[in-house]
Design a protein around this motif. Structure first.
Motif, PDB file in Angstrom:
ATOM      1  N   THR A 255      42.478  31.191  42.570  1.00  0.00           N
ATOM      2  CA  THR A 255      42.964  31.163  41.222  1.00  0.00           C
ATOM      3  C   THR A 255      43.272  30.470  41.360  1.00  0.00           C
ATOM      4  O   THR A 255      44.238  29.874  40.076  1.00  0.00           O
ATOM      5  CB  THR A 255      43.546  32.422  41.366  1.00  0.00           C
ATOM      6  OG1 THR A 255      42.846  34.199  41.914  1.00  0.00           O
ATOM      7  CG2 THR A 255      44.230  33.074  40.620  1.00  0.00           C
TER       8      THR A 255
ATOM      9  N   TYR B  47      50.090  30.939  36.105  1.00  0.00           N
ATOM     10  CA  TYR B  47      49.223  31.953  35.927  1.00  0.00           C
ATOM     11  C   TYR B  47      49.128  31.491  34.289  1.00  0.00           C
ATOM     12  O   TYR B  47      48.012  32.309  34.083  1.00  0.00           O
ATOM     13  CB  TYR B  47      49.883  33.131  36.779  1.00  0.00           C
ATOM     14  CG  TYR B  47      49.749  33.244  37.448  1.00  0.00           C
ATOM     15  CD1 TYR B  47      48.656  32.394  38.701  1.00  0.00           C
ATOM     16  CD2 TYR B  47      50.772  33.918  38.830  1.00  0.00           C
ATOM     17  CE1 TYR B  47      48.728  33.112  40.384  1.00  0.00           C
ATOM     18  CE2 TYR B  47      51.075  34.081  39.588  1.00  0.00           C
ATOM     19  CZ  TYR B  47      49.811  33.202  40.327  1.00  0.00           C
ATOM     20  OH  TYR B  47      50.143  32.826  41.897  1.00  0.00           O
TER      21      TYR B  47
ATOM     22  N   GLY C  22      47.150  36.952  37.074  1.00  0.00           N
ATOM     23  CA  GLY C  22      47.117  35.971  38.132  1.00  0.00           C
ATOM     24  C   GLY C  22      48.100  36.624  38.715  1.00  0.00           C
ATOM     25  O   GLY C  22      46.741  36.821  40.615  1.00  0.00           O
TER      26      GLY C  22
END
Lengths: 246, 146
Positions: free
Chosen positions: B81, B95, B111
């Motif tokens: 991620t 994110y 996220g």
């Protein structure tokens, strides 16, 4: 166990954070001018509850220290974690309480039991010769810690460095709704503001798992069966042999 | 190891504990909880299974090989991620790069969800791995030993 340790390190910060949340709504109104003199925590039912829980913690710790029966000690350590979890709830740090209850009272107790099964059931009595030295050291450290608490700000003091409107905790409380838009501020701090930190914590747990596999599980990832130490058997025979000679 | 009440209770509790773990996992944005707690609770249900039915039965359901894969996949989820946000032009674990045009920070929600899922996987598999390796060293717990 590692998570519990990390939880302890983080808990101090999170408790500060939740204190900040409690006093956050009016940071402008509460300033050094409006409160004359040092801030004092009022004696209310919640304080009495905290005191009761802390007394129970001390009692459980004392019992665990006194007991030589390892099964009882493991159970008492589980109870200790459960009471700490209740204490964290009382301090409004529910996330820490949840972790403590799940990790400290749950997994750690089971792992300690698993570890206990590999060793003796009763603790060997310590040789009495060193007791006075240990007592002196413990008393000195305890006195130093008590002396340090005198300098600490009162619980919930809005003027303490951790609770000031310019502190990082207050900043998180203020900016989370705009920047992260997540209702739970603790999650926002844990996963987003300090996401890199949490990546490190996850790696620590991963490393612990790898270390356990390397140390205890020779080849057991393939067969799935417990592996006896090969070095154990000849050693025991050797040991018996020596005993027989004597 | 033939305790009828324990066996029935464990079977009844197994699925609800898993469900509660999933609730804790995916509700971390809104209430207390998150990947760490969910992973531990998920592992606890398997540990309960192992305590009641024996380690061999549990390892048939969840083998050490799978756990080893899950451990690594969890870390990859988390770090992945982070790298994905970098590839999309943001910072590591920033994110907002996942959904740059969102007005309500959908990227942050995604996220946090992904990252917590990775944490949950790693914590679950690591806790169960440690339990397997401790409990697997003794073939069976003698009731007299408790």
């Amino acid at each position: 166990m590692i998570d519990a340790l990390l939880g302890l390190i983080d808990s101090a910060f999170l408790i500060e954070l939740s204190n900040t949340m409690a006093s956050a709504p009016s940071p402008e109104k509460i300033s050094a001018e409006t409160i004359a003199g040092p801030y004092k925590t009022e004696l209310n039912p919640a304080t009495l509850l905290d005191l009761a829980l802390l007394t129970m913690l001390v009692f459980v710790a004392w019992q665990a220290m006194k007991s030589r029966h390892l099964f009882a000690v493991v159970m008492l350590s589980g109870i200790y974690s459960l009471i700490s979890a209740a204490f964290f709830v009382s301090l409004d740090a529910v996330d820490v309480a949840f972790t403590e209850a799940a990790v400290g009272a749950g997994i750690s107790t089971v792992l300690m039991l698993g570890g206990m099964l590999l060793t003796a059931r009763r603790e060997k009595p310590t040789p009495p010769g060193r007791a006075p030295v240990a007592l002196v050291i413990v008393l000195a450290v305890g006195a130093a810690l008590f002396y340090a608490t005198i300098d600490m700000p009162a619980f919930g003091d809005p003027n303490s460095p951790a609770n000031k409107a310019s502190s990082v905790g207050a900043l998180y409380v203020k900016q989370t709704p705009d920047e992260i838009a997540v209702p739970n501020i603790v999650t926002a701090v844990l996963a987003s503001y300090r996401g890199f930190d949490t990546l490190g914590e996850t790696l620590v747990i991963f490393t612990a798992g790898i270390a356990v596999i390397l140390l205890l599980g020779v080849g057991s990832t393939r067969g799935g069966r417990g592996v006896k130490d090969i070095a154990d058997a000849p050693y025991k025979e050797d040991h018996k042999h020596h005993k027989g000679e004597q | 190891m033939d305790h009828l009440i324990l066996r029935v209770t464990a079977k009844l509790l197994f699925a609800p504990i898993l469900l509660f773990a999933l609730y804790v996992q995916f509700h971390g944005d809104y209430g207390p909880g998150g990947g760490f707690q969910a992973g531990v609770i998920f592992a606890v249900s398997f540990i309960l299974h192992a305590l009641i039915f024996g380690l061999d039965q549990t390892q048939k359901a969840m083998s050490q090989r799978i756990l080893l894969v899950l451990m690594v996949v969890g870390i990859i989820f988390y770090a992945g991620t982070g790298f994905a946000t970098m590839l999309l032009g943001g910072n590591l674990l920033g994110y907002d790069a996942l959904a740059p045009n969102s007005t309500h920070h959908a990227g942050q929600h995604w996220g946090i969800l992904l990252v917590e899922f990775g944490v949950g996987m790693t914590v679950f598999s690591t806790m169960l791995t440690i339990f397997y390796h401790y409990a697997g060293r003794e073939p069976e717990i003698d009731p007299e030993d408790w």
